[in-house]
Design a protein around this motif. Structure first.
Motif, short mmCIF file in Angstrom:
data_model
loop_
_atom_site.label_atom_id
_atom_site.label_comp_id
_atom_site.label_asym_id
_atom_site.label_seq_id
_atom_site.Cartn_x
_atom_site.Cartn_y
_atom_site.Cartn_z
N SER A 170 40.07 12.17 24.48
CA SER A 170 41.47 12.08 25.50
C SER A 170 41.08 10.32 25.09
O SER A 170 42.86 9.46 25.23
CB SER A 170 41.51 12.37 26.41
N ILE A 171 40.12 9.27 25.66
CA ILE A 171 40.27 8.24 25.57
C ILE A 171 40.89 7.14 24.51
O ILE A 171 41.67 6.25 24.35
CB ILE A 171 38.60 7.66 26.23
N LEU A 172 40.77 7.50 23.40
CA LEU A 172 39.81 7.29 22.17
C LEU A 172 41.90 6.91 21.83
O LEU A 172 42.49 6.22 20.93
CB LEU A 172 39.11 7.97 21.08
N ILE A 173 41.73 8.46 22.07
CA ILE A 173 43.52 8.61 21.53
C ILE A 173 44.77 7.65 22.55
O ILE A 173 45.58 7.27 22.36
CB ILE A 173 44.16 10.72 21.67
N ALA A 174 43.68 7.76 23.96
CA ALA A 174 45.32 6.94 24.62
C ALA A 174 45.11 5.32 24.31
O ALA A 174 45.69 4.58 24.20
CB ALA A 174 44.40 6.62 25.70
N LEU A 175 44.03 4.41 23.68
CA LEU A 175 43.35 3.28 23.29
C LEU A 175 44.06 3.31 21.48
O LEU A 175 45.18 2.44 21.56
CB LEU A 175 42.17 3.05 22.77
N THR A 176 44.51 4.49 21.16
CA THR A 176 45.88 4.04 20.10
C THR A 176 47.19 4.30 20.19
O THR A 176 47.14 3.17 19.32
CB THR A 176 45.43 5.33 19.11
N LYS A 177 47.52 4.62 21.16
CA LYS A 177 48.81 4.48 21.66
C LYS A 177 49.16 2.87 22.75
O LYS A 177 49.96 1.78 22.46
CB LYS A 177 48.50 5.49 22.86
#
Length: 215
Positions: A148-155
């Motif tokens: 979830s943290i890396l998906i948030a990083l992408t955005k």
């Protein structure tokens, strides 16, 4: 559809820019997050205090403010001439490292205390105990929040588009300024972000299946 075909090189460049920025920032965030998590559980009080200050400061600072510091303070005071890609990677990596640190620390806390005590009783140092005994057992717990943290990083990487970085948001702004149909632009940009985030989710689901305990 035409806007994608007419500006395919720009979309491809923006997509690769977002992927590169996300990958570099994720690598920096994971390395720093692991290091600071080690500080947070360290028996040395100054290291614990440093880790706590790091997480408290970065997690509670708006990401846009970190970008402003990275682009307008770091080149002036520390490293003149640093590329926008490196500065954006530093801002994203430092910010995300605070969340990675807390995810890793929560995973460490799920490992029974007796495991660490047994390792120390046979002469292992703190670093050996953390690296060889605790972290491998904590990995299964850390993977879901880390995804979830890396998906948030992408955005979050979209902010870099406003600071001279070529990525998907930057491409959408460029085409919008040229009067291209904004609806189609947003559709293709959203699809590109979905491809990246689905890829991250897929990789982590694969890792979770490989590490899961048979029930």
């Amino acid at each position: 559809m035409n806007v994608l075909l007419d500006y395919l090189p720009e979309f491809r460049k923006g997509f690769l820019g977002t992927v590169s920025l996300t990958a570099a920032s994720a690598a920096l965030a994971i390395l720093l997050g692991l290091l600071i998590a080690g500080f947070r559980v360290s028996p040395v009080p100054p290291l614990r205090a440093f880790g706590t200050a790091w997480v408290t400061l970065l997690r509670n600072t708006p990401l846009t403010l970190l970008f402003l510091v990275a682009f307008f303070v770091v080149p002036q005071v520390l490293f003149p001439g640093t590329s926008p890609f490196v500065l954006a990677t530093l801002a994203l990596g430092f910010y995300t490292s605070s969340f990675v640190c807390e995810a890793v620390r929560s995973g460490i806390n799920t490992v029974p205390l007796g495991q660490a005590e047994a390792a120390r009783s046979i002469g292992m140092t703190f670093i050996q105990t953390l690296r060889l005994i605790v972290l491998p057992q904590a990995t299964r717990t850390v993977l879901p929040p880390l995804s979830s943290i890396l998906i948030a990083l992408t955005k979050n990487s979209a902010i870099a588009g406003a600071f001279s970085n070529t990525e998907l948001f930057n491409v959408s702004k460029l085409l919008n300024d040229q009067g291209r149909p904004i609806g189609w632009i947003f559709l293709w940009i959203a699809l590109a972000y979905l491809i990246i985030t689905f890829a991250i989710s897929g990789i982590f689901r694969l890792l979770e299946r490989r590490l899961e305990v048979a029930r």
